[in-house]
Each structure stands twice: as structure tokens, then as C-alpha cells.
Design a protein around this motif. Structure first.
Motif, short mmCIF file in Angstrom:
data_model
loop_
_atom_site.label_atom_id
_atom_site.label_comp_id
_atom_site.label_asym_id
_atom_site.label_seq_id
_atom_site.Cartn_x
_atom_site.Cartn_y
_atom_site.Cartn_z
N ILE A 44 0.84 -1.20 0.00
CA ILE A 44 0.00 0.00 0.00
C ILE A 44 0.87 1.25 0.00
O ILE A 44 0.59 2.23 -0.69
CB ILE A 44 -0.97 -0.02 1.20
N ALA A 45 1.99 1.20 0.76
CA ALA A 45 2.89 2.36 0.78
C ALA A 45 3.40 2.66 -0.63
O ALA A 45 3.48 3.83 -1.03
CB ALA A 45 4.05 2.11 1.74
N SER A 46 3.73 1.63 -1.40
CA SER A 46 4.25 1.93 -2.75
C SER A 46 3.14 2.45 -3.66
O SER A 46 3.40 3.26 -4.55
CB SER A 46 4.97 0.72 -3.35
N LEU A 47 1.89 2.03 -3.43
CA LEU A 47 0.78 2.63 -4.20
C LEU A 47 0.60 4.09 -3.82
O LEU A 47 0.36 4.95 -4.68
CB LEU A 47 -0.52 1.87 -3.91
N ILE A 48 0.72 4.40 -2.51
CA ILE A 48 0.60 5.79 -2.07
C ILE A 48 1.63 6.66 -2.78
O ILE A 48 1.36 7.77 -3.21
CB ILE A 48 0.76 5.90 -0.53
N LEU A 49 2.86 6.10 -2.92
CA LEU A 49 3.98 6.87 -3.47
C LEU A 49 4.06 6.79 -4.99
O LEU A 49 4.99 7.33 -5.58
CB LEU A 49 5.30 6.38 -2.84
N ASP A 50 3.12 6.11 -5.64
CA ASP A 50 3.13 5.96 -7.10
C ASP A 50 3.20 7.34 -7.76
O ASP A 50 2.29 8.16 -7.62
CB ASP A 50 1.85 5.24 -7.53
N ILE A 99 -3.63 12.54 3.67
CA ILE A 99 -4.28 11.23 3.65
C ILE A 99 -5.10 11.09 4.92
O ILE A 99 -4.63 11.40 6.02
CB ILE A 99 -3.23 10.09 3.62
N ALA A 100 -6.33 10.60 4.77
CA ALA A 100 -7.16 10.32 5.95
C ALA A 100 -7.38 8.82 6.05
O ALA A 100 -7.46 8.11 5.05
CB ALA A 100 -8.50 11.05 5.83
N VAL A 101 -7.43 8.34 7.29
CA VAL A 101 -7.67 6.92 7.55
C VAL A 101 -8.86 6.82 8.49
O VAL A 101 -8.89 7.44 9.54
CB VAL A 101 -6.44 6.23 8.17
N GLY A 102 -9.86 6.03 8.08
CA GLY A 102 -11.09 5.93 8.85
C GLY A 102 -11.05 4.79 9.86
O GLY A 102 -9.99 4.40 10.34
N ALA A 103 -12.24 4.28 10.14
CA ALA A 103 -12.39 3.27 11.19
C ALA A 103 -11.78 1.93 10.79
O ALA A 103 -11.78 1.57 9.63
CB ALA A 103 -13.88 3.09 11.47
N ALA A 104 -11.29 1.21 11.79
CA ALA A 104 -10.91 -0.20 11.64
C ALA A 104 -10.03 -0.47 10.42
O ALA A 104 -10.28 -1.34 9.63
CB ALA A 104 -12.18 -1.07 11.57
N SER A 105 -8.98 0.34 10.26
CA SER A 105 -8.10 0.18 9.11
C SER A 105 -6.64 0.08 9.54
O SER A 105 -5.83 0.92 9.16
CB SER A 105 -8.25 1.37 8.15
N PRO A 106 -6.27 -0.94 10.32
CA PRO A 106 -4.89 -0.95 10.81
C PRO A 106 -3.83 -1.11 9.72
O PRO A 106 -2.78 -0.45 9.81
CB PRO A 106 -4.87 -2.15 11.78
N VAL A 107 -4.08 -1.92 8.69
CA VAL A 107 -3.04 -2.08 7.66
C VAL A 107 -2.85 -0.79 6.86
O VAL A 107 -1.71 -0.33 6.69
CB VAL A 107 -3.34 -3.31 6.76
N PRO A 108 -3.94 -0.15 6.37
CA PRO A 108 -3.74 1.15 5.73
C PRO A 108 -3.09 2.18 6.65
O PRO A 108 -2.25 2.98 6.22
CB PRO A 108 -5.16 1.58 5.34
N ALA A 109 -3.47 2.17 7.94
CA ALA A 109 -2.83 3.11 8.87
C ALA A 109 -1.34 2.84 8.96
O ALA A 109 -0.52 3.77 8.95
CB ALA A 109 -3.49 3.02 10.25
N ALA A 110 -0.97 1.56 9.02
CA ALA A 110 0.46 1.21 9.08
C ALA A 110 1.17 1.68 7.81
O ALA A 110 2.30 2.20 7.87
CB ALA A 110 0.63 -0.30 9.26
N ALA A 111 0.52 1.53 6.66
CA ALA A 111 1.12 1.97 5.39
C ALA A 111 1.35 3.47 5.41
O ALA A 111 2.40 3.96 4.95
CB ALA A 111 0.21 1.58 4.22
N CYS A 112 0.39 4.22 5.93
CA CYS A 112 0.53 5.68 5.97
C CYS A 112 1.65 6.11 6.91
O CYS A 112 2.45 6.99 6.58
CB CYS A 112 -0.78 6.31 6.42
N TRP A 113 1.71 5.48 8.08
CA TRP A 113 2.81 5.81 9.00
C TRP A 113 4.15 5.44 8.37
O TRP A 113 5.15 6.16 8.54
CB TRP A 113 2.65 5.07 10.33
N LEU A 114 4.19 4.33 7.63
CA LEU A 114 5.43 3.92 6.97
C LEU A 114 5.88 5.00 5.98
O LEU A 114 7.05 5.41 5.98
CB LEU A 114 5.21 2.57 6.28
N VAL A 115 4.95 5.47 5.14
CA VAL A 115 5.29 6.52 4.17
C VAL A 115 5.83 7.75 4.89
O VAL A 115 6.86 8.32 4.52
CB VAL A 115 4.03 6.87 3.33
N ARG A 116 5.13 8.13 5.95
CA ARG A 116 5.52 9.32 6.69
C ARG A 116 6.90 9.15 7.34
O ARG A 116 7.75 10.02 7.26
CB ARG A 116 4.44 9.59 7.72
#
Lengths: 274, 250
Positions: free
Chosen positions: B12-18, B27-44
Motif C-alpha cells: 500500500i505504501a508503494s501505491l501511495i507513493l506511485d 491522507i485520511a484513515v477511517g475506522a478499523a483500518s490498521p493495515v492502511p494506517a500502518a502503510a501511511c505511517w510507513l510513508v511518513r
């Protein structure tokens, strides 16, 4: 005023708005309503509104048979999973469900807050949520010459809004911290019942740092103290969610017997009667 | 040993950085999304200057008017990227968070639509994430549409799905054709195993002779970030996820 005094004022069939588990959810208030529902003057036929989604308190009230209708954008127990009594009630047809989407609920409350009959909202076009809401209208944007359809949502004023705040003062003002979306709910609702952790002396609105997170007593009908009243949900920086308890609830409430057992242990037992 | 969730977060991080996609400044992360949240923190934490708004963060929550503020921001076009999933997702990227069978989910009820009916149309880019990749999730046609994958002219819409990330593969979405295309396979998967577990038709058959490319593993630097600072940022919001994937408790 006591918690039971508050719940005694909830009439049958009221449109009762509740915030979700992550935003000042009134857990103690919901348990007190359930206790009342077990007595001779049990509350029935509530229409619940999730602002904008629903969680533990809603599932508890549905399981106890207090609810006829639910309007919400989702029902979830978060990491503890699906809301079992909601799913069971939907399956056996004992509640009517009006599916919404989060910003639509916010917008309908904002229309009520402004005293206007409707407000427009982007999105929603092409969603079956819209097709199943005949009172939600679609019109051409009157300010555009190009084709541009937009949804109109009617104002929605809850009969009662209930939530659990941190502080109240002697004047009846309540402090909700950064959860200022509760102010819109309070402005839109006809009556607002609030439980709080504690009452402080003085006037919260005299404190420049607390005033922005304070809802004026203008909007608040009644306040009762209920220590730890958001439990098992979190309350701002006061306490975290009780994840183990929510798991226990999610597991117990999978069956009607398990749910009754949960009520016996955590809602009806005198030790938990606060 | 790389955990599946770590590989998904890196994908997901590489898709974010495409670089071909619209920029992701907020980027906003909603409810119950731990993997997307992890991807966002990774990018950051990899050093990219991105603003993260995590709706369910209890302390330091970026919003002072709750989710209403998130939706107002998205309505203005000030959220560049959001994540959505679905109990059912079909080949046109329609999302069903309502349920199966007769409306409103009389057979199997899902949680509900949340903000999807709004966010999917308002944000320039959505990454779809659903770990379960099976015939019951990836269906030919959803039973109910919470949020449509594409919209006709006259329906205001800023963007569509960029990709669908599952526990088996990554699909890219082509909004003009309203079709997915197989982009990469996670370890242990083949073109045939993905085809067999997918209820909708998709492109990518030209990969099948040589096999689709594998989904990249996280780099050692990414793994170190995920297991250290990313986990630390997520402990309060996703305690069960952190305990399961990284054996860390708050």
C-alpha cells in the motif's frame, strides 16, 4: 439529578440520538435505560439515531428490546467485531433499519441547527443508500449551467440527544473537549441529557481555554453525574476503551441467552447499578 | 520472517507513493483500518512530507469537530487519498458495506456504509483494501451498492479507486474501462489461484504465460520502521492488531 431521573424522562417512541463509541458514548445512560426497561415503566419503541455511526450502547438497547427503529451509517463494536444484537434484530425483523451515510447525518443535523428545511450534500449519487431514502431528493444545481445533480437532505431534529461529557459546572454548561461535533448534535436536538464524570465549581465559559470545548447550558436540559460513564468506551484523555470488556460483550451477546447473562452480570447487578 | 500484514502495508505504501497517481499530500484513515494506517505511517516515517489525519486516534486526534470535519475537508477536495473496503467488491469497483440478500442485508448484514457513499466520490484517489480474497467477497456484481465504482457524466466525482489490495494480490483499477487488472501476486499465489478465488472478470491475462510479477517484500529499512516507530504510533488505536502482528502491547 440522578442517572435514573434522566432516563425516566425518555418517553416511549422518542427519537434518541447517540454518538459512536469513540466520541463520548453514554454507556452508563444506556445501561440505566436498559434497567428501566426491565421494570414496570419500561421504555419501548425508541427510534435511535447514530451520529453518525452506532456501537455498544445501541446494540445493548436493541438487545434489551427498547428499540423499534434505527437510523445510522454503520453499527460496529470496533476491534471487537460486529454488533450481535443488532444483527439478530435485523434478521428476525424486530427493528426497522434506515441506512444512511455519515456526512448525510451530520448535514441533516446541521440543517436542524440552522433552522432551515434542508441542506445539499455532494456524493451519494449512484448509491443504493440514496435510492432507499425516498425523502432524500436530487435536483439540478441551480447555480450551474452544466449538468450537475446534487442531493438535498431534510433537517432532522432528534427528540433527545444523550452523551457522556467530562465536566459540568454549576450553571449546567458541559465540557466535551475536542469533540465539538457534539455541539452540533446539542444545537439540533430538542432536549439534551448529559452524564458527566464530575461537576466543577465556577463557570466553564469564563475560562478562555475551556470555553471552545464547552456546550452552553442554553442547549442542555439536564445533567447527572455518572463516574466512568462512558465505559466500556474511551473518554478523551480520561480513560481508554476497555477492549477486553467489549470482546466479552461481543462474545456473550452472540446468543440471546448469552446477552441475558451479560445483562445480569454487568447491567442489572446492584454492584454495577451506577 | 515477514508477516503478511507487513507486506500488505509495504504494498500500500508503494501505491501511495506511485508517481503516476495524483499527489497524496493529505491522507485520511477511517475506522478499523490498521493495515492502511500502518502503510501511511510507513510513508511518513520514510521521510515523505504527508499530512495524516487518523480519525480514530484518541489522543492527539487531528480533528476538533470529529468526523464532520473530515467530511467537510473531503467535500472541499482537501483530502487527497482515502481507504475503503467492502463486504463485497465487484469488478466495476462497486462497494457493498450493507449486506447480502434482500435490502438491507437480510441474508448477511455488514456493518453499514460509513462515509463511503460520499468519500468515494469526493477524494481524488481511493485505495481499496480487503484482506479476505474469496468468491464471497470479490463477486461479479454486488448485492447492494454502498458506493459506486464509476459515475456517469453529471455526477460530480473527483476520482475513483486506484487499486485493490487483497491478501492474495494487487489489482490496479482502470476507471475508463471500469475494470481491474492484476498487478502483482503475493507469495504462494499464481495467476490461476487468484483467478479461482475471484468472482469477477479482470484483465492481466497477458501475464499468465510468464506469471504475474511478485508483490515486493518490504525492504529491511521498511521492516525496521514497521516493527519500531510505526507500531509505537499505532498501539493506542489498534492494540489488538499490534499484539497480533508485532506481539507488542500498550
Amino acid at each position: 439529578m440522578t442517572l435514573d431521573d434522566l432516563t425516566a424522562q425518555v418517553p416511549d417512541g422518542a427519537l434518541l440520538a447517540l454518538p459512536p463509541d469513540n466520541s463520548l458514548s453514554p454507556g452508563a445512560f444506556a445501561r440505566a435505560l436498559v434497567r428501566r426497561s426491565m421494570g414496570v415503566r419500561g421504555v419501548r419503541g425508541l427510534r435511535l439515531l447514530g451520529v453518525p455511526v452506532s456501537g455498544y450502547a445501541t446494540d445493548l438497547l436493541i438487545g434489551a428490546g427498547c428499540v423499534a427503529q434505527l437510523q445510522t451509517s454503520a453499527v460496529t463494536l470496533g476491534e471487537a467485531g460486529t454488533a450481535p444484537r443488532f444483527c439478530a434484530a435485523l434478521a428476525d425483523g424486530s427493528i426497522e433499519l434506515l441506512d444512511a451515510t455519515c456526512p448525510a447525518i451530520h448535514t441533516m443535523l446541521q440543517a436542524a441547527e440552522k433552522g432551515v428545511p434542508f441542506l445539499p450534500l455532494r456524493g451519494l449519487l449512484g448509491s443504493d443508500v440514496l435510492t432507499h431514502r425516498p425523502h432524500w431528493r436530487v435536483m439540478q444545481n441551480p447555480f450551474s449551467n452544466a449538468a450537475d445533480l446534487i442531493v438535498l437532505l431534510p433537517a432532522l431534529a432528534p427528540d433527545i440527544a444523550a452523551f457522556h461529557a467530562v465536566l459540568a459546572d454549576a450553571h449546567g454548561n458541559v465540557w466535551v473537549g475536542r469533540r465539538r461535533e457534539l455541539a452540533t448534535l446539542a444545537h439540533a436536538a430538542r432536549r439534551v441529557f448529559v452524564t458527566v464524570e464530575r461537576v466543577v465549581p465556577g463557570n466553564l465559559l469564563d475560562d478562555e481555554r475551556l470555553a471552545p470545548g464547552t456546550i452552553s447550558a442554553t442547549y442542555i436540559e439536564a445533567v447527572a453525574v455518572a463516574a466512568h460513564g462512558a465505559w466500556p468506551s474511551a473518554l478523551l484523555d480520561e480513560y481508554p476503551a476497555d477492549a477486553a470488556h467489549l470482546r466479552e460483550y461481543a462474545s456473550a451477546a452472540r446468543t440471546a441467552d448469552g446477552f441475558r447473562d451479560y445483562l445480569e452480570r454487568h447491567v442489572l447487578a446492584p454492584a454495577h447499578a451506577a | 520472517m515477514i508477516q503478511p500484514e507487513e507486506r500488505l502495508a509495504a504494498a500500500i505504501a508503494s501505491l501511495i507513493l506511485d508517481p503516476a497517481a495524483p499527489p497524496a499530500r493529505h491522507i485520511a484513515v477511517g475506522a478499523a483500518s490498521p493495515v492502511p494506517a500502518a502503510a501511511c505511517w510507513l510513508v511518513r516515517l520514510m521521510g515523505h512530507p504527508v499530512r495524516l489525519s487518523l480519525l480514530h486516534r484518541r489522543e492527539g486526534n487531528p480533528f476538533t469537530e470529529g468526523s464532520r470535519e473530515l467530511f467537510d475537508l473531503a467535500g472541499q477536495g482537501r483530502i487527497d487519498l482515502f481507504f475503503l473496503g467492502g463486504g463485497q467488491i465487484d469488478g466495476q469497483a462497486n462497494l457493498n458495506l450493507i449486506g447480502t440478500g434482500e435490502w438491507p442485508g437480510r441474508t448477511v448484514r455488514f456493518p453499514g456504509s460509513f462515509g463511503s457513499a460520499f468519500m468515494y466520490l469526493m477524494v481524488p484517489r481511493t485505495i481499496l483494501f480487503r484482506e479476505e480474497h474469496s468468491l464471497r467477497v470479490l463477486v461479479p456484481q454486488v448485492d447492494a451498492v454502498s458506493a459506486p465504482g464509476v459515475s456517469p457524466p453529471g455526477h460530480f466525482r473527483r476520482g475513483t479507486a486506484q487499486a485493490l489490495v487483497t491478501g492474495r494480490c494487487v489489482f490496479r483499477f482502470d476507471p475508463a474501462a471500469a475494470r481491474f487488472r492484476l498487478a502483482s501476486l503475493h507469495p504462494g499465489e499464481t495467476a490461476n489461484s487468484v483467478r479461482a478465488a475471484t468472482g469477477f472478470d479482470y484483465d492481466g491475462d497477458d501475464y499468465e504465460k510468464d506469471g504475474a510479477p511478485p508483490t515486493a517484500d518490504p525492504t529491511p529499512d521498511q521492516l525496521a520502521l514497521l516493527r519500531g516507530p510505526v507500531c509505537a504510533e499505532m498501539l493506542d488505536t489498534y492494540p489488538e492488531f499490534c499484539a497480533r502482528v508485532w506481539r507488542r502491547s500498550a
